[in-house]
Design a protein around this motif. Structure first.
Motif, PDB file in Angstrom:
ATOM      1  N   MET C  57       0.827  -1.204   0.000  1.00  0.00           N
ATOM      2  CA  MET C  57       0.000   0.000   0.000  1.00  0.00           C
ATOM      3  C   MET C  57       0.870   1.268   0.000  1.00  0.00           C
ATOM      4  N   LYS C  60       2.110   2.032  -3.467  1.00  0.00           N
ATOM      5  CA  LYS C  60       1.040   2.629  -4.277  1.00  0.00           C
ATOM      6  C   LYS C  60       0.812   4.092  -3.905  1.00  0.00           C
ATOM      7  N   GLU C  61       0.854   4.376  -2.612  1.00  0.00           N
ATOM      8  CA  GLU C  61       0.611   5.744  -2.162  1.00  0.00           C
ATOM      9  C   GLU C  61       1.751   6.669  -2.610  1.00  0.00           C
ATOM     10  N   ARG C  64       1.254   7.446  -6.162  1.00  0.00           N
ATOM     11  CA  ARG C  64       0.178   8.429  -6.323  1.00  0.00           C
ATOM     12  C   ARG C  64       0.693   9.848  -6.033  1.00  0.00           C
ATOM     13  N   SER C 120       0.658  10.583   4.686  1.00  0.00           N
ATOM     14  CA  SER C 120      -0.240   9.561   4.129  1.00  0.00           C
ATOM     15  C   SER C 120       0.398   8.214   3.796  1.00  0.00           C
ATOM     16  N   VAL C 121       1.712   8.122   3.732  1.00  0.00           N
ATOM     17  CA  VAL C 121       2.304   6.839   3.328  1.00  0.00           C
ATOM     18  C   VAL C 121       2.343   5.886   4.523  1.00  0.00           C
ATOM     19  N   GLN C 122       1.975   4.637   4.266  1.00  0.00           N
ATOM     20  CA  GLN C 122       1.735   3.668   5.346  1.00  0.00           C
ATOM     21  C   GLN C 122       3.042   3.113   5.904  1.00  0.00           C
TER      22      GLN C 122
ATOM     23  N   GLU D  59      -6.885  -0.852  -0.580  1.00  0.00           N
ATOM     24  CA  GLU D  59      -7.609   0.406  -0.792  1.00  0.00           C
ATOM     25  C   GLU D  59      -8.399   0.726   0.471  1.00  0.00           C
ATOM     26  N   TYR D  60      -8.330   1.990   0.907  1.00  0.00           N
ATOM     27  CA  TYR D  60      -9.144   2.384   2.055  1.00  0.00           C
ATOM     28  C   TYR D  60     -10.620   2.191   1.717  1.00  0.00           C
TER      29      TYR D  60
END
Lengths: 82, 145, 145, 82
Positions: C57, C60-61, C64, C120-122, D59-60
């Motif tokens: 995730m 992906k972030e 983005r 925001s990045v996990q 995805e959230y």
């Protein structure tokens, strides 16, 4: 007479064909007097003399400063480093 | 407190050494700017830039800028390196970096140093184009205000 | 056109490779940010930070964010590398860099990427202090708006 | 019954003592239902449940989403990277 060392860079080095020159000046010659002398002898210098700054012994000086024997005088055109 | 690494050199600039020097400050935020010879300027293809410095005066002016920056921001370490001689496309002519405890001032002080260097440090740049032409980059003192 | 190098890795981050990747864009302005483990935080002496990621995730972030940055600025190349595992004082946990034709957008986009990554990045950070204590860094979603 | 995979990180990984867990849920269980189930069984999770976001298959999602068999569900607390 006094003797000063002139340092030229970039366009001025190419205009005068050398990076360093020793010149004899009348005692009491000012920075402005030096610039006029050089402009009278070099058309390329004359064309850009209005943007030239003088530094004496690595410090910028006003053009009405009287030059002294042994001064190292750099003729600085607008810079473009970086 | 402030540690500054300043140099004007005809040797290639080493980004790795710049980073290491800044990391050793133990600050949390490090910003580094590299000015690189660009391939295209105003539609003309460049092959290299050539830099000339009035070294003694340029080093003094860089140190003055670093001192000014350190008065404005809480700088732990700063680096300003400028290459002279020929710098081909894709190589850096200038490396500037700042380490601070937090990231905001590192960005701001680095930006300040490169902006001011371009206005006042006694270094000149000549462009060489692929058509064989060369020209000193036109500049003015107007940016100085 | 846009070339992006993104990674989350347990290996030390290499600033030299980051610079080389960005120089190859043939842009004129390269900005690199390094987030380094700071010695002192809120008066306590740190020995290391330890990072944990939800890698799929987080990647992906980051992509983005790079896409968003490239819509806002004329980016030629961008790098976002984040280290996971233990990062001792004086070593970088994150390297972010942007190459653009001129320097302004390189600074702005690099700043954007680190600011947004932190929101925001996990990825999560645990601090280890010299007194032996450890704690996950408290955070909130408030910064996200 | 449906089976989903839960992924825990940082404080939640330590709270649950594992990074991954498979759980059986009643069909029709929502994200909110899952959170309440976990909170009822773990005090540390209960204390911070209000800031946890759910991501399903990277995805959230909204908490009223009904979970499906085979979902990979990450429980994401506020991030602190960089």
């Amino acid at each position: 007479m006094i003797i000063v060392t002139l340092r030229f860079f970039s366009v001025l080095r190419e205009a005068f064909g050398a990076g360093v020159a020793e010149v004899e000046l009348d005692p009491g010659t000012t920075g402005q007097g030096l610039i006029e002398l050089l402009a009278a002898n070099n058309d390329e210098f004359a064309a850009i003399q209005s943007v030239v700054r003088l530094a004496v012994n690595d410090e910028y000086v006003e053009l009405d400063l009287q030059l002294s024997d042994g001064d190292e005088i750099a003729l600085i055109t607008p810079v473009s480093g970086g | 407190m402030l540690q500054v690494w300043i140099d004007i050199t005809d040797q290639p600039l080493n980004a790795s050494e710049v980073h290491s020097f800044l990391y050793e400050s133990n600050g949390g935020g490090v910003c580094v700017f590299a000015g690189v010879t660009r391939l295209e300027t105003n539609g003309k293809i460049s092959t290299s830039l050539s830099y000339e410095a009035y070294k003694s005066m340029a080093l003094k002016e860089i140190r003055r800028l670093a001192d000014e920056a350190s008065q404005r921001w809480p700088i732990l370490r700063a680096v300003v390196l400028h290459r002279i001689g020929t710098v081909v496309v894709g190589e850096p002519s200038v490396l500037i970096g700042v380490a601070t405890a937090h990231r905001g001032p590192a960005f701001e002080a680095t930006r300040f140093l490169i902006d001011e260097l371009k206005k006042s440090v006694q270094i000149w740049k000549k462009e060489s184009f692929e058509d064989g032409s060369q020209e000193w980059v036109a500049a003015s003192w107007q940016d100085l205000d």
